[in-house]
Enzyme design. Sequence first.
Site, PDB file in Angstrom:
ATOM      1  N   HIS A  38       0.781  -1.404   0.039  1.00  9.25           N
ATOM      2  CA  HIS A  38      -0.107   0.004   0.195  1.00  9.25           C
ATOM      3  C   HIS A  38       0.759   1.347   0.043  1.00  9.25           C
ATOM      4  CE1 HIS A  38      -0.140  -0.751   4.728  1.00  9.25           C
ATOM      5  NE2 HIS A  38       0.752  -0.032   4.304  1.00  9.25           N
TER       6      HIS A  38
ATOM      7  N   HIS B 257      10.980  -3.723   3.169  1.00  2.00           N
ATOM      8  CA  HIS B 257      11.147  -2.122   3.019  1.00  2.00           C
ATOM      9  C   HIS B 257      11.865  -1.875   4.718  1.00  2.00           C
ATOM     10  CE1 HIS B 257       7.009  -1.906   4.315  1.00  2.00           C
ATOM     11  NE2 HIS B 257       6.950  -0.457   4.365  1.00  2.00           N
TER      12      HIS B 257
ATOM     13  N   GLU C 156       4.899  -5.111   8.156  1.00  4.81           N
ATOM     14  CA  GLU C 156       3.599  -5.216   7.894  1.00  4.81           C
ATOM     15  C   GLU C 156       3.084  -6.611   7.274  1.00  4.81           C
ATOM     16  OE1 GLU C 156       3.619  -0.453   6.740  1.00  4.81           O
ATOM     17  OE2 GLU C 156       3.664  -1.868   5.080  1.00  4.81           O
TER      18      GLU C 156
END
Lengths: 146, 280
Positions: B12, B193, B240
Amino acid sequence: MSEIKGSVGPVGNQGDIAEYLAELEDIPGTRVYTAARARKGYWLNQFAMSLMKEENRRRWRADEKAYLDEWQLSDDIKQALLARDYNRLLDLGGNIYFLAKVFSTDGLSFLQAVSTMTGMSVTEYKAMMDAGGRSPEGVRSIKGGY
Amino acid sequence: MARITAGVGSSHIPLLGVAVDQGKTKDDYFTPIFSGYEWTKEWIKGEKPDVIILVYNDHASAFDANIIPAFAIGTGERYKPADEGWGPRPVPDVIGEPDLGWHIAQSLILDEFDMTIINEMDVDHGLTVPLSMMFGQPEAWPVKVIPLAVNVVTYPVPTGNRCWMLGEAIKRAVESYPEDLNVQIWGTGGMSHQLQGPRAGLINAEWDNAFMDGLIGTSDRNRTIPHIEYLRETGSEGIEMVMWLIMRGALGAETRLLHRHYHVPCSNTAVGHIVLEPVS
């Protein structure tokens, strides 16, 4: 050497909180946003949060120092904010998603702001990302050196 | 009876929202990213889900440092796009499904998941970017959405195993709802990330792809991945991915792969996208 290892022992394997927290500090060049950091940086992060309102952004841009003086912040934090020293702000308990309000107000993208923490120029950092990003080799563990 | 008919995983990344909002999706940089979503955009037109349970994390938008819910479910009528520091995204309001939302909230609590219940909040890129990736730029979103926000910011965040179990409980909750609704569950965020510190920019394509492999078929190995492994292997924000495990847990014992896409980079991040259906 990047296959998924999973945990041995009980599922989750995160019952020993001291060991769990010690491991979070064992990653090179990384400040995991633990409860200790969240506590230390509480007002820093709440200050950053205030920049989600256009009216506050206007006041911040007009006089950054005066705006900071309205918050319960240490001189260290104020100086790091004025200098946009994001690594220092992480050390002082800042979290990147809160600090994003500061660099977004400056008109910086995540990539531009994040590059300032790596010792690379934006161009060098972007080139690294375009070439596939930073390899995890050698930067997984301080103690383990792998 | 309501049913969960599919699960979608997707990054996202805020820059994807910028690309959509500014008409840049066909630029050289973005083409290899958005082309991997074309299959899904066509597929979802045929599927016509009534409701999406959209698992995402709030990035210091609706929740500040004051109150930190581990799992929060939205029971509101509508949610506005959040102003994250550069003004709200020019996207439609997100329309909620309070009847099903409350049903799920109540079922989860009785199933021993003590949810935080949110009636009013703004939703940030974590929720609106996946909608843009799947539906483009409609005047109104063609589905109702039940936001399900997970704390993946302040440690300890929920374990992957707990996320998987929450998914299983969501499946039970949906299947006990009498109305005949086509429900999808989306797990968003990731993939590898790191947005902070000298190690920023970390990407681990091999690990990310092994994680996606582990969502397919009868494998449940992903549920035992400890936090430290996500952090070491996939960067500080790679955590995440635990939100994808809520999606996977809600699909039952076995899944079938419908579509898969992976690309590096988008901004600081590896883009991952997967479409799964339950095998019953």
